[in-house]
Design an enzyme around this catalytic site. Structure first.
Site, PDB file in Angstrom:
ATOM      1  N   ASP A 206       4.260  11.607   2.644  1.00  0.00           N
ATOM      2  CA  ASP A 206       4.003  11.632   1.209  1.00  0.00           C
ATOM      3  C   ASP A 206       2.956  12.680   0.836  1.00  0.00           C
ATOM      4  O   ASP A 206       3.158  13.467  -0.082  1.00  0.00           O
ATOM      5  CB  ASP A 206       3.503  10.259   0.747  1.00  0.00           C
ATOM      6  CG  ASP A 206       4.628   9.233   0.710  1.00  0.00           C
ATOM      7  OD1 ASP A 206       5.758   9.598   1.061  1.00  0.00           O
ATOM      8  OD2 ASP A 206       4.363   8.069   0.353  1.00  0.00           O
TER       9      ASP A 206
ATOM     10  N   ASN B 118       3.116   7.064   4.694  1.00  0.00           N
ATOM     11  CA  ASN B 118       2.298   7.200   3.493  1.00  0.00           C
ATOM     12  C   ASN B 118       1.279   8.327   3.633  1.00  0.00           C
ATOM     13  O   ASN B 118       1.021   9.069   2.692  1.00  0.00           O
ATOM     14  CB  ASN B 118       1.569   5.880   3.241  1.00  0.00           C
ATOM     15  CG  ASN B 118       1.021   5.797   1.837  1.00  0.00           C
ATOM     16  OD1 ASN B 118       1.686   6.185   0.892  1.00  0.00           O
ATOM     17  ND2 ASN B 118      -0.194   5.305   1.703  1.00  0.00           N
TER      18      ASN B 118
ATOM     19  N   GLU C   7      -1.639   6.050  -3.521  1.00  0.00           N
ATOM     20  CA  GLU C   7      -3.094   6.010  -3.623  1.00  0.00           C
ATOM     21  C   GLU C   7      -3.735   7.361  -3.346  1.00  0.00           C
ATOM     22  O   GLU C   7      -4.887   7.601  -3.724  1.00  0.00           O
ATOM     23  CB  GLU C   7      -3.688   4.935  -2.712  1.00  0.00           C
ATOM     24  CG  GLU C   7      -3.674   5.262  -1.229  1.00  0.00           C
ATOM     25  CD  GLU C   7      -2.468   4.664  -0.531  1.00  0.00           C
ATOM     26  OE1 GLU C   7      -1.523   4.266  -1.236  1.00  0.00           O
ATOM     27  OE2 GLU C   7      -2.465   4.620   0.712  1.00  0.00           O
TER      28      GLU C   7
ATOM     29  N   ASP D 269      -9.759  35.072 -33.555  1.00  0.00           N
ATOM     30  CA  ASP D 269     -10.535  36.068 -34.275  1.00  0.00           C
ATOM     31  C   ASP D 269      -9.911  37.429 -33.985  1.00  0.00           C
ATOM     32  O   ASP D 269      -9.241  37.611 -32.970  1.00  0.00           O
ATOM     33  CB  ASP D 269     -11.990  36.025 -33.790  1.00  0.00           C
ATOM     34  CG  ASP D 269     -12.907  36.859 -34.659  1.00  0.00           C
ATOM     35  OD1 ASP D 269     -12.551  37.111 -35.814  1.00  0.00           O
ATOM     36  OD2 ASP D 269     -13.981  37.266 -34.174  1.00  0.00           O
TER      37      ASP D 269
ATOM     38  N   VAL E 285       0.831  -1.208   0.000  1.00  0.00           N
ATOM     39  CA  VAL E 285       0.000   0.000   0.000  1.00  0.00           C
ATOM     40  C   VAL E 285       0.862   1.253   0.000  1.00  0.00           C
ATOM     41  O   VAL E 285       0.590   2.224  -0.706  1.00  0.00           O
ATOM     42  CB  VAL E 285      -0.953  -0.017   1.216  1.00  0.00           C
ATOM     43  CG1 VAL E 285      -1.783   1.258   1.265  1.00  0.00           C
ATOM     44  CG2 VAL E 285      -1.861  -1.227   1.141  1.00  0.00           C
TER      45      VAL E 285
END
Length: 883
Positions: free
Chosen positions: A713, A709, A288, A330, A283
Site C-alpha cells: 500500500d 499494509n 493509516e 495588479d 488496521v
C-alpha cells in the site's frame, strides 16, 4: 546589571552607548562581529520536541493501541513470532512517520527563511537590505510606510512618522513619533515613548531612521514571546477531510471485522486466529499511512513550488489553488516588467514632446525634471536602484536629459514632506531655496490639477483657466491612449515657511511626464493557459483607464473599453449593483485599496474562488478577503507578505498560473494516493470476507496483512503522490472546494479495483488447493498445502496492487499514453515491492515468520497472469468510456 532605559537617552547618548555611527552606520565587519557575539535578531520559539518525544507521538493513536492489544494477546497465547512481527511493523511505521515529519519540518523551515522579512540599513555609508535576523545593536535602520519595525529602535530622525503599536499596546490608533523628544518619566507607558520604535510594530505613515538598541528576545515583543507558549498547529481543511475519511473508514472496518469474527466463531474457527485476523484486517482496511503520505506530497510539492518562485505560507492554499477560477492581478510589475521609462513629456511651453537628449531643454522642462527628482525617495547609482520604479524612472529621465540630479538636493535640501497616500494621490516635499522655501508636488494629473491655481508658461506664472485644464488633460489622454502612465508636477515658491496644510493649495502646474512599463513577454501565454483552464484574469490597477485598457488589450485580458470600469464609477454603485455587474468587467482602473475588497467580495458572492495580488500596506484587507492572497516578494511590503497565503518571489504573474497548475497536480496526486489505498484495502476486505463467509480458511494471516499494509500500500501510494503531474490539468475547469475525494468516478474505481483484486486473490487461493488435489472446503487439508495456497494468495494480492497502481497515473488516458516510465518513483516502488516479496519468500527466517513457501515457475506465472488482470480491466474500462 540594571537594564538601560533607552527612551530616557538623547540621540547622542544612544549612539555612544551602542557604539554606533551616524549617519553612515556600522561597518560590515563590525556588524558580522556583533552578530557572532550576540546571536541573531530572532524571537525565541517554543522548544521543539525531542527525538524520543516525536517518536512516541507516532505511537499515540487508537489503532496502534489495538495492535498493542493484539501483541499482548499473541504473547499470552504463545505466538511469540507473530507478536514480534506486529511489534516490528508498529515501530517501523513510527520510524517512517518520524522521518517524514522531520522532512516536512525541514522544508517548512527552508520556506520560512525564504519568506523572512527584510530590513533596510545603512552600513559603511551605503543603504542596503538585509534579513531582519541579521540586525545587530548599533545598526542604523531606515523606516518607511508599510514596513514592520525589525528591532527595538531609538529614533534619530522622524518625518511625519506614525506607527501602529496595537500588537504591543492594544491601542488601535497609530502613534505619532518624534525623535527629538526626550522622555523624563522613567515609568512612562509604552504607548507614551514617542522617541522609540518597537519590534513587530508597523509603520503606517511617514519615514524615519533609528538605531537598534535591543534585538531578539531582549526586545519588548521578545519578552512577551518568551512567556507565551507557541500555539498548537491548527489542522488544515485537507487534514480535517482526511481525518474524517479515516474515522469513517475505521468505523466501517471495525463493523466488518466484528461481523467476520462473529461468522468465524459460529463456524467453529480457532478464536485466537479469528481475533488476530479481525484486528489485523481492521488496521489493514484503514489507510493509516495516509497522513504521512500527504505530509510527504505537500512538503515536496511546496518545496517544488518555492523553486518556481511561489512561496506557499499557508498549506491550505495548496488545496484552494486548484479551485481558483478568478485571478485579480495588479498591472504594474506583475503583468508588466516594472521597468518604467519616461518617453514623452508635456509643458505649456514645449507642448507634448518626446524625450530627446540631443536638443536644448526649456526652462519649464528643466524645472519639471527638478521637481520630479527632488520629490522622490528613490536612489539610483549606476545599475543599483532602490525605491518605487516610477521614481527610479524619473531619476533616469534626469540622467537622459543630462541634468545634474546629484547637486539638486544639496542646492534645495528637503526639510519636510507629506507622504503619498491613496486618497490624495499625490506627494509633497518642502525644500529650502536660498533664503526662501519651495514646495514640489507630484501626483495623478486629475487630482493635482484640482490643487493648482496657476500655470508656468514661457517663464511666467499665469492664472490657470479652463482652456489650460483642457489642454493639460488632452495631452495626458493622448499619452494614456498610447499606454503611457502619466504623472504631473507642480510647485509653489514662498518667502517664509508655511504649515503642512498649505503645501497642496494654490500650486503652479509645471507639466506632465508619460512613461511606459511594457508587458512581460511570458504573461500573454500564461493568460491563454489560464483561459483554457477556466480561469478569468482580471486587471486591477490604480492607473488611468486608457493605460490599463491598452495593456489589457495587448495581453488578451480585455477586448474593448466597455469591459473596463473606474473606481469613481464604483463609488456610485451599491455592493449589490457591483455584484450584479462585476462579471461584465475585465479591467478595474483608478481603484483604491478599499475598492479591491469590494471587488473581491462581489466575485465571491457569485460563488467564485478568487485570488488577489497586492503589495502595499492598504492591500492587506483585500489579501485577507481573497481566497488566495498573493503578495509580491520584491515590491511587496512586509504587511502584504504577512497577510498573504502565497508570495511571488519574482513578482511575476506567470508564477501565479504555474502555482495554480502545481496546486491542481498536488491535489490530484493526493487523491490518486487516497483512491489507490482504498481500492487496495477494499480488495483485502473482499478477499477475506468472501473466504470466511464461504467457509474457507482465512486466505491471509494477520502478519501477512500487516506486511501488505506496510509495503504494497505505502510504496506505490507515496510514488503516486510524487507523480510529475499532467499539463492536461490546465485544460480542466476549476474544481469545486466542496468536491470530495470520491467525485469524478473515484467511487467506481474503488469498487472496480476492490472487487477485481479481491476476486483474483480468491481465484489464486483456490488454485493453490486444486494444484495439490484438494478443495478449500475440505476438512483434512495438510498444513503445507494450506500454506502454499496462502502463499499464492499473498503474492497475487501484492502483484495486483503493485500493477494496479500504474492505472492511477491518469483517470482517462491509457498507461501507455501517459508513459509507464514517466514516474520513476512508481516504477521503483513496483520493482522494490517485488524484490521485497522475493526476499520474504527466499530468506528462511522471513518465510518461516510469514508462513510462506518458495514458488516454482508455474506459481510465478499464475501470480503475474492474475496480478495483471485488475490493471487490464481498468484500462479496458477507460477505453470503453472514451468510445
Amino acid at each position: 546589571m540594571k537594564e538601560t532605559v533607552w527612551f530616557l537617552k538623547t540621540v547622542k547618548e544612544a549612539v555612544a552607548l551602542t557604539q554606533s555611527k551616524t549617519p553612515e552606520g556600522l561597518s560590515n565587519d563590525e556588524a558580522r562581529r556583533r552578530l557572532r557575539s550576540n546571536g541573531p535578531n530572532a524571537l525565541q520559539v517554543s522548544k521543539k520536541k525531542s527525538l524520543l518525544a516525536a517518536f512516541l507521538s507516532h505511537l499515540n493513536d487508537a489503532l496502534i493501541y489495538v495492535l498493542f492489544a493484539a501483541v499482548a494477546i499473541t504473547f499470552v497465547m504463545g505466538e511469540y513470532l507473530d507478536g514480534c512481527i506486529i511489534l516490528a511493523v508498529i515501530f517501523l511505521n513510527a520510524v517512517l512517520g518520524l522521518l517524514q515529519e522531520k522532512r516536512a519540518d525541514n522544508a517548512i523551515e527552508a520556506l520560512k527563511k525564504l519568506a523572512s522579512p527584510k530590513a533596510v540599513v545603512r552600513r559603511s555609508g551605503k543603504q542596503i537590505e538585509v534579513p531582519s535576523e541579521d540586525l545587530v545593536t548599533g545598526d542604523v535602520v531606515i523606516l518607511d510606510a508599510g514596513r514592520y519595525v525589525p528591532a527595538d529602535l531609538r529614533l534619530v530622525e522622524s518625518v511625519n512618522l506614525q506607527i501602529d503599536e496595537s500588537a504591543l499596546t492594544g491601542e488601535s490608533v497609530a502613534v505619532e513619533k518624534n525623535a527629538d523628544i526626550i522622555i523624563t518619566e522613567e515609568n512612562a507607558a509604552l504607548g507614551d515613548t514617542v522617541n522609540m520604535a518597537y519590534m513587530s510594530t508597523l509603520v503606517t505613515y511617514g519615514r524615519g531612521v533609528g538605531i537598534v538598541v535591543r534585538t531578539g528576545h531582549q526586545t519588548e515583543v521578545g519578552k512577551i514571546a518568551t512567556i507565551i507558549s507557541q500555539e498548537p498547529a491548527v489542522p488544515t481543511p485537507l487534514e480535517k477531510k482526511l481525518g474524517e475519511l479515516g474515522k469513517t473508514l475505521g468505523k466501517i472496518a471495525v463493523i466488518i471485522c466484528v461481523l467476520m469474527f462473529g461468522i468465524g466463531f459460529l463456524q467453529g474457527r480457532d478464536v485466537t486466529d479469528m481475533f488476530l485476523t479481525a484486528v489485523s484486517l481492521a488496521v489493514a482496511s484503514i489507510p493509516e499511512g495516509l497522513a504521512a503520505i500527504v505530509a510527504i506530497v505537500l512538503s515536496v510539492g511546496v518545496t517544488r513550488m518555492a523553486r518556481q518562485q511561489a512561496i506557499i505560507k499557508k498549506l491550505p492554499a495548496v488545496e484552494t489553488l486548484g479551485s481558483v477560477n478568478i485571478v485579480c492581478s495588479d498591472k504594474t510589475g506583475t503583468l508588466t516588467q516594472n521597468k518604467m521609462t519616461v518617453t514623452r513629456y508635456f509643458t505649456y511651453t514645449d507642448g507634448l514632446t518626446g524625450v530627446d537628449a540631443s536638443g536644448p531643454l526649456s526652462e519649464e522642462a528643466a524645472l519639471l525634471v527638478k521637481a520630479m527628482v527632488l520629490n522622490s525617495d528613490a536612489t539610483l547609482d549606476g545599475e543599483n536602484a532602490t525605491g518605487d520604479p516610477t521614481e527610479i524612472a524619473l531619476l533616469m529621465l534626469a540622467d537622459t536629459l543630462r541634468q545634474d540630479r546629484i547637486q539638486m538636493p544639496a542646492q534645495q535640501p528637503r526639510i519636510d514632506e507629506l507622504a503619498f497616500d491613496s486618497h490624495r494621490k499625490m506627494m509633497s516635499t518642502l525644500h529650502r531655496d536660498g533664503t526662501g522655501f519651495v514646495v514640489y508636488t507630484k501626483g495623478a494629473v486629475d487630482s493635482l490639477v484640482l490643487k493648482c491655481k496657476y500655470i508656468l508658461e514661457q517663464g511666467s506664472i499665469i492664472p490657470l483657466t479652463e482652456t489650460h485644464k483642457h489642454i493639460l488633460l488632452e495631452a495626458a489622454d493622448k499619452m494614456s491612449d498610447n499606454a503611457l502612465r502619466t504623472l504631473a508636477a507642480a510647485y509653489k515658491p514662498a518667502e517664509s515657511r508655511m504649515p503642512a496644510a498649505a503645501y497642496e493649495t494654490d500650486l503652479v502646474m509645471i507639466g506632465v511626464v508619460g512613461m511606459i512599463d511594457p508587458p512581460r513577454e511570458e504573461v500573454k501565454e500564461s493568460i491563454e493557459l489560464a483561459r483554457a483552464a477556466g480561469i478569468r484574469v482580471i486587471m486591477i490597477t490604480g492607473d488611468h483607464q486608457n493605460t490599463a485598457v491598452a495593456i489589457a488589450r495587448e495581453l488578451g485580458i480585455a477586448e474593448n473599453y466597455q469591459q473596463a470600469v473606474t473606481g469613481a464609477a464604483i463609488n456610485y454603485m451599491s455592493q449589490e449593483e457591483l455584484e450584479r455587474h462585476a462579471e461584465e468587467y475585465r479591467v478595474f482602473a483608478r481603484v483604491s485599496p478599499e475598492h479591491k475588497v469590494n471587488i473581491v467580495k462581489a466575485y465571491q458572492a457569485k460563488g467564485n474562488i478568487v485570488s488577489m495580488t497586492g503589495d502595499g500596506v492598504n492591500d492587506a484587507p483585500s489579501l485577507n478577503a481573497a481566497d488566495i492572497g498573493v503578495a509580491m516578494g520584491i515590491a511587496g511590503t512586509d504587511v502584504a507578505r504577512n497577510a498573504s497565503d502565497m508570495i511571488l518571489a519574482d513578482d511575476n504573474f506567470s508564477t501565479i498560473i504555474s502555482a495554480i497548475e502545481e496546486g491542481r497536480n498536488i491535489y490530484n496526486n493526493i487523491k490518486k494516493s487516497v483512491v489507490f489505498l482504498l481500492s487496495s484495502n477494499v480488495g483485502e476486505v473482499i478477499a477475506m470476507l468472501m473466504a470466511i463467509v464461504a467457509g474457507m480458511p482465512a486466505p491471509l494471516l494477520a502478519t501477512q496483512l500487516l506486511w501488505i499494509n506496510l509495503v504494497t500500500d505505502s510504496l506505490p501510494a507515496i510514488a503516486l503522490g510524487l507523480d510529475p503531474g499532467s499539463r492536461d490539468v490546465m485544460k480542466e475547469k476549476p474544481r469545486s472546494t466542496g468536491e470530495s475525494f470520491f467525485a469524478r468516478g473515484a467511487v467506481g474505481n474503488i469498487i472496480t479495483g476492490g472487487l477485481s483484486i479481491g476476486i483474483v486473490t480468491i481465484i489464486s487461493y483456490w488454485l493453490g488447493f486444486t494444484e495439490h488435489g484438494y478443495s478449500p472446503f475440505d476438512g483434512n487439508v495438510p498444513g503445507e498445502v494450506l500454506e502454499y495456497a496462502r502463499t499464492l494468495a499473498f503474492m497475487t494480492i501484492i502483484a495486483c496492487q503493485l500493477f494496479y497502481a500504474l492505472s492511477f497515473r491518469h483517470p482517462e488516458y491509457s498507461v501507455f499514453k501517459v508513459g509507464i516510465f514517466k514516474n520513476k518513483y512508481l516504477v521503483g516502488a513496483i520493482v522494490l515491492g517485488f524484490l521485497l516479496q522475493i526476499l520474504v519468500l527466499e530468506v528462511p527466517f522471513l518465510s518461516d515468520a510469514f508462513h510462506l513457501q518458495s514458488l516454482h515457475l508455474q506459481g510465478w506465472l499464475e501470480i503475474i497472469g492474475l496480478g495483471i488482470f485488475p490493471l487490464v480491466l481498468n484500462e479496458l474500462i477507460k477505453l470503453f468510456r472514451k468510445k
